[in-house]
Design an enzyme around this catalytic site. Structure first.
Site, PDB file in Angstrom:
ATOM      1  N   SER A 208       7.188   1.478  -0.673  1.00 28.19           N
ATOM      2  CA  SER A 208       6.609   0.579  -1.583  1.00 28.19           C
ATOM      3  C   SER A 208       8.397  -0.224  -2.378  1.00 28.19           C
ATOM      4  CB  SER A 208       6.108   1.510  -3.057  1.00 28.19           C
ATOM      5  OG  SER A 208       6.079   0.452  -3.914  1.00 28.19           O
ATOM      6  N   GLU A 331      -4.096  -0.777   1.043  1.00 28.28           N
ATOM      7  CA  GLU A 331      -2.690  -0.582  -0.050  1.00 28.28           C
ATOM      8  C   GLU A 331      -3.263  -1.013  -1.583  1.00 28.28           C
ATOM      9  OE1 GLU A 331       0.113   0.017   0.139  1.00 28.28           O
ATOM     10  OE2 GLU A 331       0.814   0.451   2.481  1.00 28.28           O
ATOM     11  N   HIS A 446      -2.509   3.263  -1.336  1.00 29.54           N
ATOM     12  CA  HIS A 446      -0.680   3.067  -1.670  1.00 29.54           C
ATOM     13  C   HIS A 446      -0.046   4.428  -1.688  1.00 29.54           C
ATOM     14  CE1 HIS A 446       2.871   0.513  -1.946  1.00 29.54           C
ATOM     15  NE2 HIS A 446       3.376   1.213  -3.421  1.00 29.54           N
TER      16      HIS A 446
END
EC number: 3.1.1.1
Length: 554
Positions: A208, A331, A446
């Site tokens: 990230s 995601e 994610h």
């Protein structure tokens, strides 16, 4: 939320390691016949307080007294609106002692790597505002990549205002969080040999915002010579949230100060105001709304120092490296599920482009926002909330992660870097804990891959099934192979399963899943070309990457 070995307690080693940084004592993590030594909370910089606040980090002095490194150091001061994901911080965040790192190293000598094991340096995510290396259970982490004959280092770096304050000029160029990461890499170069690592075989990897940091570190002339390989996971320098122009980021920090009562005019007065504020004030964002477009608030900026040129020029002149990068299947699924403002989905699909494509990004925001919305609802029954939520998830994932990752892969390959590109698509449907009931469907989201790479469950405690363990074995093998050999297939692989990335087939990638991993030709159903067109014509993207402006007209 919990690592798969968090129920175990390590033994504290009474013997000290005579490291070049100073003598240290650490923990003993036992995994069948393998012992991993872990040293937690090693300081790599002087406390960034007083005169060192909002300054580049300063190397800590070598110590002579034995330092007990049994516990993680404190997290850096946290900022931002992701508390519902990150949860309470442990240990308590603070300014003074937060710039620490952790080393996990197999005890027995390597039969393959006589000059030291390859090193993998992990940079945590959290939107540049939250999280810490201590979020990963040390016992669990020691039972993942370190069992693959590598040394793993994880680091803390300054976050939020403390890490990224800028006045947009020489008074305070900013990017202190990136300077922290760079100093940690210099520590690795200088001291990792004492811990059995090879400073000439270093891979930086992050997820990230940590992935974006990883990619940015590969570009800056201050950091790019400190490692040989890099793995940006679900985040690159090309992602929407990665970096801003300095004047836009400076505007955010001026607005934030004015929100808290600042009334000065020049940069010196603004910087002085920030120096005088308490951590409580500077971490309080409740009620503040930025006028600049973008997903995140306090992020790196193109400062002219850490980044002396636009990103494409830096990529072109940087030494060639091996890159491995990718995303999860959905995601945007967790982002859509956790944000009440995105419900119903039609509202979310309307609000999302409004927050991204403002006048500071494109010259025709209303037109771009309308085109964006219409593209994602095309052919969908708007009364079908499940179908609309799937489109919202796709839009969030595409805009914030998927397009930026493939753009970085293309840009790196264009400039002669060897790239391996993947999607992670395995999910255990029982892995979402308290969020389970909010999910419109189950998929790899994610942070899902972190369970299988570092042994830590982000949304629920990781209690692996037999299938989970097989995926963990596959994932740690692929990532450690890349760190050791520059090839995820392994040393001397003759019949490669995971092909190198090619600009001739730019969407072709490796699908990591279970029971089968395989190469695939289409990346996210071909949706990315639409967003690449917008980014390719937007002022923001063109200025950051290529140093020029071009108003978006679709």
């Amino acid at each position: 939320m919990g690592g798969f070995l968090s129920h175990l307690t390590p033994e504290q080693n009474v013997e000290a390691l005579k490291a070049s940084c100073g003598p240290v004592r650490g923990n003993i993590y036992k995994h069948d016949d393998v012992i991993v030594d872990g040293y937690l909370g090693i300081p790599y910089a002087k406390p960034p307080v007083g005169e060192l606040r909002f300054k580049k980090p300063v190397t800590v002095d070598v110590w002579t007294e034995i330092k007990d490194c049994y516990k993680y150091g404190p997290a850096c001061v946290q900022t931002g609106g992701f508390e519902q994901i990150a949860g309470p911080r442990t240990p308590t965040p603070e300014e003074a002692g937060c710039l620490t790192l952790n080393v996990f190293t197999p005890r027995n000598a390597s039969s393959e790597f006589k000059n030291g094991r390859p090193v993998m340096v992990y940079i945590h995510g959290g939107g540049y505002e939250l999280c810490a290396s201590s979020d990963f259970c040390a016992y669990s982490l020691s039972g993942t990549l370190p069992l693959k004959d590598v040394v793993v280092v994880s680091i803390n770096y300054r976050l939020g205002v403390f890490g990224f304050l800028t006045t947009g000029d020489n008074v305070c160029p900013g990017n202190f969080g990136l300077w922290d990461q760079t100093l940690a890499l210099k520590w690795v170069q200088k001291h990792i040999s004492s811990f059995g690592g090879d400073p000439n075989c270093v891979t930086v990897f992050g997820q990230s915002a940590g992935g974006a940091s990883t990619d940015l570190l590969s570009l800056s002339p201050h950091s790019r010579d400190l490692f040989q390989r890099f793995i940006p996971i679900s985040g690159t320098a090309h992602c929407d949230f990665a970096i801003r122009a300095s004047e836009n980021q400076a505007k955010i920090f001026r607005e934030f100060a004015e929100f808290h009562g600042f009334s000065g005019r020049d940069s010196s007065a603004l910087f002085k105001w920030y120096q005088e504020q308490s951590p409580e004030t500077l971490s309080n964002v409740k009620g503040y709304k930025k006028s600049i477009s973008g997903f995140l608030t306090f992020i790196p900026n193109l400062d002219g120092d850490f980044f002396p040129k636009p990103l494409d020029e830096l990529r072109k002149e940087a030494p060639k490296k091996q890159m491995m990068t990718g995303v999860t299947e959905y995601e945007g699924l967790m982002l859509a599920s956790m944000n009440p403002a995105f419900s119903p989905a039609d509202v979310g699909l309307t609000l999302m482009p409004q927050g991204i494509y403002g006048k500071d990004v494109v010259s025709n925001p209303d037109e771009i926002q309308k085109i964006f919305y219409e593209k994602y609802v095309e052919g969908v029954d708007k009364s079908d909330e499940l179908a609309m939520r799937k489109k919202l998830c796709e839009a969030l994932g595409d805009e914030f992660f998927n397009v930026g990752v493939i753009q970085a892969a293309k840009n790196a390959a264009k400039h002669g870097n060897e790239v391996y590109f993947y999607t992670f698509e395995y999910v255990n449907p029982d892995s979402f804990g308290m969020w389970d009931g909010m999910m419109p469907f189950k998929a790899a989201v994610h942070c899902t891959e972190l369970r299988y790479l570092l042994g830590e469950g982000v949304y629920s405690k990781f209690e692996p099934t037999e299938e989970d363990r097989k995926v963990m074995e596959t994932t740690t093998t692929l990532f450690s192979n890349f760190a050791k050999y520059g090839n995820p297939n392994g040393k001397g692989a003759t019949a490669e399963i995971w092909e190198k990335y090619s600009l001739n087939r730019p969407e072709r990638h490796y699908r990591i899943s279970y029971p089968k991993c395989e190469m695939r030709d289409v990346y996210h159903e071909g949706r990315i070309q639409f967003l690449e067109k917008i980014d390719g014509d937007s002022d923001k993207y063109q200025e950051l990457v290529y140093g020029k402006k071009k108003s978006a007209k679709i």
